[in-house]
Design a protein around this motif. Structure first.
Motif, PDB file in Angstrom:
ATOM      1  N   VAL A 155       0.860  -1.183   0.000  1.00 45.26           N
ATOM      2  CA  VAL A 155       0.000   0.000   0.000  1.00 45.26           C
ATOM      3  C   VAL A 155       0.896   1.232   0.000  1.00 45.26           C
ATOM      4  N   GLY A 156       0.360   2.361  -0.473  1.00 44.36           N
ATOM      5  CA  GLY A 156       1.096   3.617  -0.457  1.00 44.36           C
ATOM      6  C   GLY A 156       1.031   4.298   0.907  1.00 44.36           C
ATOM      7  N   GLU A 157       2.128   4.895   1.302  1.00 45.37           N
ATOM      8  CA  GLU A 157       2.183   5.584   2.587  1.00 45.37           C
ATOM      9  C   GLU A 157       1.200   6.743   2.669  1.00 45.37           C
ATOM     10  N   LEU A 158       0.815   7.313   1.514  1.00 37.42           N
ATOM     11  CA  LEU A 158      -0.048   8.499   1.495  1.00 37.42           C
ATOM     12  C   LEU A 158      -1.463   8.187   1.027  1.00 37.42           C
ATOM     13  N   GLU A 159      -1.901   6.962   1.196  1.00 43.97           N
ATOM     14  CA  GLU A 159      -3.274   6.614   0.817  1.00 43.97           C
ATOM     15  C   GLU A 159      -4.208   6.917   1.991  1.00 43.97           C
ATOM     16  N   LEU A 160      -4.952   8.011   1.858  1.00 47.14           N
ATOM     17  CA  LEU A 160      -5.800   8.460   2.956  1.00 47.14           C
ATOM     18  C   LEU A 160      -7.278   8.368   2.628  1.00 47.14           C
ATOM     19  N   GLY A 161      -7.666   7.769   1.547  1.00 51.60           N
ATOM     20  CA  GLY A 161      -9.073   7.789   1.166  1.00 51.60           C
ATOM     21  C   GLY A 161      -9.466   6.447   0.620  1.00 51.60           C
ATOM     22  N   PRO A 162     -10.519   6.421  -0.192  1.00 50.54           N
ATOM     23  CA  PRO A 162     -11.329   7.576  -0.599  1.00 50.54           C
ATOM     24  C   PRO A 162     -12.602   7.642   0.233  1.00 50.54           C
ATOM     25  N   PRO A 163     -13.366   8.769   0.170  1.00 50.01           N
ATOM     26  CA  PRO A 163     -14.703   8.737   0.749  1.00 50.01           C
ATOM     27  C   PRO A 163     -15.498   7.633   0.050  1.00 50.01           C
ATOM     28  N   PRO A 164     -16.357   6.876   0.720  1.00 51.55           N
ATOM     29  CA  PRO A 164     -16.822   7.063   2.103  1.00 51.55           C
ATOM     30  C   PRO A 164     -16.035   6.266   3.130  1.00 51.55           C
ATOM     31  N   ALA A 165     -14.751   6.088   2.924  1.00 53.70           N
ATOM     32  CA  ALA A 165     -13.947   5.282   3.845  1.00 53.70           C
ATOM     33  C   ALA A 165     -14.034   5.814   5.264  1.00 53.70           C
ATOM     34  N   GLN A 166     -14.306   4.933   6.210  1.00 56.38           N
ATOM     35  CA  GLN A 166     -14.258   5.285   7.615  1.00 56.38           C
ATOM     36  C   GLN A 166     -12.867   4.970   8.190  1.00 56.38           C
ATOM     37  N   VAL A 167     -12.051   4.242   7.428  1.00 55.80           N
ATOM     38  CA  VAL A 167     -10.679   3.909   7.823  1.00 55.80           C
ATOM     39  C   VAL A 167      -9.773   4.306   6.664  1.00 55.80           C
ATOM     40  N   TRP A 168      -8.769   5.125   6.931  1.00 61.23           N
ATOM     41  CA  TRP A 168      -7.839   5.480   5.864  1.00 61.23           C
ATOM     42  C   TRP A 168      -7.209   4.230   5.274  1.00 61.23           C
ATOM     43  N   GLN A 169      -6.946   4.276   3.989  1.00 61.58           N
ATOM     44  CA  GLN A 169      -6.400   3.113   3.295  1.00 61.58           C
ATOM     45  C   GLN A 169      -5.140   2.574   3.965  1.00 61.58           C
ATOM     46  N   VAL A 170      -4.201   3.454   4.241  1.00 66.96           N
ATOM     47  CA  VAL A 170      -2.934   2.956   4.774  1.00 66.96           C
ATOM     48  C   VAL A 170      -3.144   2.335   6.149  1.00 66.96           C
ATOM     49  N   LEU A 171      -4.019   2.895   6.968  1.00 68.81           N
ATOM     50  CA  LEU A 171      -4.265   2.321   8.287  1.00 68.81           C
ATOM     51  C   LEU A 171      -5.018   0.999   8.166  1.00 68.81           C
ATOM     52  N   GLY A 172      -5.975   0.926   7.249  1.00 73.50           N
ATOM     53  CA  GLY A 172      -6.692  -0.324   7.029  1.00 73.50           C
ATOM     54  C   GLY A 172      -5.772  -1.428   6.542  1.00 73.50           C
ATOM     55  N   ASN A 173      -4.804  -1.082   5.687  1.00 69.34           N
ATOM     56  CA  ASN A 173      -3.868  -2.092   5.194  1.00 69.34           C
ATOM     57  C   ASN A 173      -2.905  -2.549   6.280  1.00 69.34           C
ATOM     58  N   ARG A 174      -2.507  -1.644   7.157  1.00 63.07           N
ATOM     59  CA  ARG A 174      -1.678  -2.067   8.293  1.00 63.07           C
ATOM     60  C   ARG A 174      -2.471  -3.010   9.204  1.00 63.07           C
ATOM     61  N   TRP A 175      -3.715  -2.694   9.383  1.00 63.05           N
ATOM     62  CA  TRP A 175      -4.603  -3.541  10.179  1.00 63.05           C
ATOM     63  C   TRP A 175      -4.708  -4.927   9.541  1.00 63.05           C
ATOM     64  N   LEU A 176      -4.906  -4.972   8.221  1.00 62.25           N
ATOM     65  CA  LEU A 176      -4.983  -6.259   7.532  1.00 62.25           C
ATOM     66  C   LEU A 176      -3.687  -7.039   7.690  1.00 62.25           C
ATOM     67  N   HIS A 177      -2.554  -6.371   7.538  1.00 61.67           N
ATOM     68  CA  HIS A 177      -1.275  -7.073   7.698  1.00 61.67           C
ATOM     69  C   HIS A 177      -1.159  -7.692   9.087  1.00 61.67           C
ATOM     70  N   ASP A 178      -1.560  -6.933  10.117  1.00 59.36           N
ATOM     71  CA  ASP A 178      -1.485  -7.459  11.472  1.00 59.36           C
ATOM     72  C   ASP A 178      -2.388  -8.689  11.632  1.00 59.36           C
ATOM     73  N   VAL A 179      -3.567  -8.660  11.007  1.00 55.78           N
ATOM     74  CA  VAL A 179      -4.471  -9.811  11.066  1.00 55.78           C
ATOM     75  C   VAL A 179      -3.835 -11.019  10.385  1.00 55.78           C
ATOM     76  N   LEU A 180      -3.294 -10.797   9.170  1.00 51.37           N
ATOM     77  CA  LEU A 180      -2.674 -11.904   8.434  1.00 51.37           C
ATOM     78  C   LEU A 180      -1.501 -12.489   9.213  1.00 51.37           C
ATOM     79  N   ASP A 181      -0.701 -11.613   9.795  1.00 56.16           N
ATOM     80  CA  ASP A 181       0.465 -12.078  10.552  1.00 56.16           C
ATOM     81  C   ASP A 181       0.022 -12.876  11.777  1.00 56.16           C
ATOM     82  N   ALA A 182      -0.990 -12.369  12.476  1.00 56.22           N
ATOM     83  CA  ALA A 182      -1.468 -13.064  13.669  1.00 56.22           C
ATOM     84  C   ALA A 182      -2.102 -14.410  13.331  1.00 56.22           C
ATOM     85  N   ARG A 183      -2.683 -14.522  12.144  1.00 57.87           N
ATOM     86  CA  ARG A 183      -3.346 -15.764  11.750  1.00 57.87           C
ATOM     87  C   ARG A 183      -2.386 -16.759  11.107  1.00 57.87           C
TER      88      ARG A 183
END
Length: 425
Positions: A345-373
């Protein structure tokens, strides 16, 4: 919500580039300045200081009209604070804007012209010399700042003349419509058991077959069938967890590929690949059908997406009641599947609307889930936005990780991979 990363302040009232100051002050002839700008190529880049660089965009007004305005459009725009309007350069028909940006960025951009009658028009940058590598969503160009990570495969793709992909049209019972795909066998392809990579958002101009050919010539990957799947303007329907689209892939497209092109029946060597909604679809589909798909390339997957989020005519939920995004929920709750996942993911991905979670933060979250699983996965962040200017080049790393010519074992590195602090790969 977390404050977006600071990338610099636009300078809205003038251009700070010395060459343009000389012109506006009458110390340099406009014609000579134009020749120098064309020779340098735009945007004009200043020196790197403390990891930042002044970037000056210049546009010659193609049809001067008093009152018309010009704005910079880019795929990192939401992460750049300040005004994005270009301003006249005195004594010329030019418009210009200088912004200070991190010197490692690579991003696509264009200009938007707004006429007095309210019409809007996207304009390319005629003085930019890297247009073949830009994102097709913008009728624009590419900015590669001095410290941007190189993507040498793209320089080679520009001069590669491979065989054209074959177009076929399937009458899909699963989708209830006809659907095009473009099929590109590798040079000197084996007659059977050929790895297959299904690429979403396919077009006849997609660079994936050329990247595959160049990696083969380098001896970096095993021969693979590349299949470009047309979304027919139905991305929102096809790529967002649609079981009918999964049926199209598994029950209609793959059997045809095995019969006509010798595609493998091995799930381990049947790969899904996509960016944005396409990355969401690649991950979700592989998780639903791991006996068919053993790998997924997720380039900036839409980790913000949930079907209950806002659409035209539907109010957005607030951040307290917003549901867990679809892909995150799926991987967090399903039993771990034997699939490999390349994820970026790009470090500056902050959208798009109607996202309630910025792209970069959502992708970090996904990585943590994948790693934990316990998934076999690699994750990294690149210096840019939601932009094919990166995806088309880093896809070479993804393919090399998925289908290396000499697989070293279950763990293998991605060339040049870089993760956020604390992340694993």
């Amino acid at each position: 919500m977390t404050t977006p990363p600071s990338t610099g302040q636009a300078l809205p009232q003038h251009s700070d580039h010395p060459l343009l100051r000389e012109v506006s002050e009458g110390r340099l002839d406009v014609g000579e300045a134009r020749e120098r700008i064309i020779a340098l190529g735009t945007p004009l880049l200043g020196p790197v200081e403390d990891g930042r660089c002044d970037v000056t965009f210049v546009l010659e007004d193609p049809r001067p009209e008093e009152g018309a305005t010009f704005d910079l459009r880019s795929l990192v725009q939401r992460a750049v604070p300040g005004e994005h309007r270009l301003h006249p350069v005195s004594g010329t028909s030019w418009q210009a804007l200088t912004v200070s940006l991190p010197s490692a960025l690579r991003f696509s951009y264009a200009f938007e012209r707004r006429g007095l009658d309210g019409t809007r028009q996207d304009l390319p940058d005629p003085w930019n010399r890297a247009r073949p590598q830009r994102d097709e969503r913008l009728a624009g160009a590419l900015a590669v700042l001095p410290d941007a990570a190189p993507l040498p495969i793209l320089d080679r793709v520009a001069s590669h003349a491979g065989a054209p992909a074959e177009e076929i049209v399937l009458d899909s019972a699963a989708l209830g419509e006809r659907r095009r795909v473009w099929i590109s066998p590798p040079p000197a392809a084996p007659a059977h058991d050929l790895p297959v990579v299904l690429v979403f958002d396919g077009t006849p101009r997609h660079t994936a077959p050329a990247v595959r050919d160049l990696l083969l010539a380098d001896g970096a990957i095993e021969p693979a069938l590349v299949v470009l799947v047309d979304q027919a303007g139905l991305r929102d329907r096809d790529l967002t967890g649609n079981p009918d689209f999964t049926r199209f892939l598994t029950e209609e497209l793959l059997p045809l590929l095995r019969e006509r092109y010798g595609a493998t029946g091995s799930a381990h060597r049947t790969i899904l690949s996509g960016s944005s909604f396409g990355g969401l679809c690649a991950g979700w589909t592989a998780l639903q059908r791991p006996e068919v798909f053993g790998g997924a390339i997720l380039q900036s997957p839409s980790c913000w997406f949930h079907p209950d989020l806002a659409r035209p005519g539907r109010p957005a939920p607030d951040v307290v009641t917003a549901p867990t995004p679809l892909l995150l929920q799926a991987f967090a709750t399903a039993a771990p599947a034997p699939i490999r996942i390349f994820h970026e993911v790009g470090e500056l991905e902050l959208g798009p609307p109607p996202a309630q979670v910025w792209q970069v933060l959502g992708n970090r979250w996904l990585h943590d889930v994948l790693d934990a699983r316990g998934y076999e996965t690699t994750y990294r962040e690149f210096a840019g936005g939601h932009d094919a200017a990166w995806w088309r080049g880093t896809w070479a790393d993804a393919l090399t990780w998925m289908l290396p010519a000499h697989r070293p074992g279950p763990e293998h590195d991605v060339p040049g991979a870089a993760t956020r602090p604390g992340a694993t790969s």
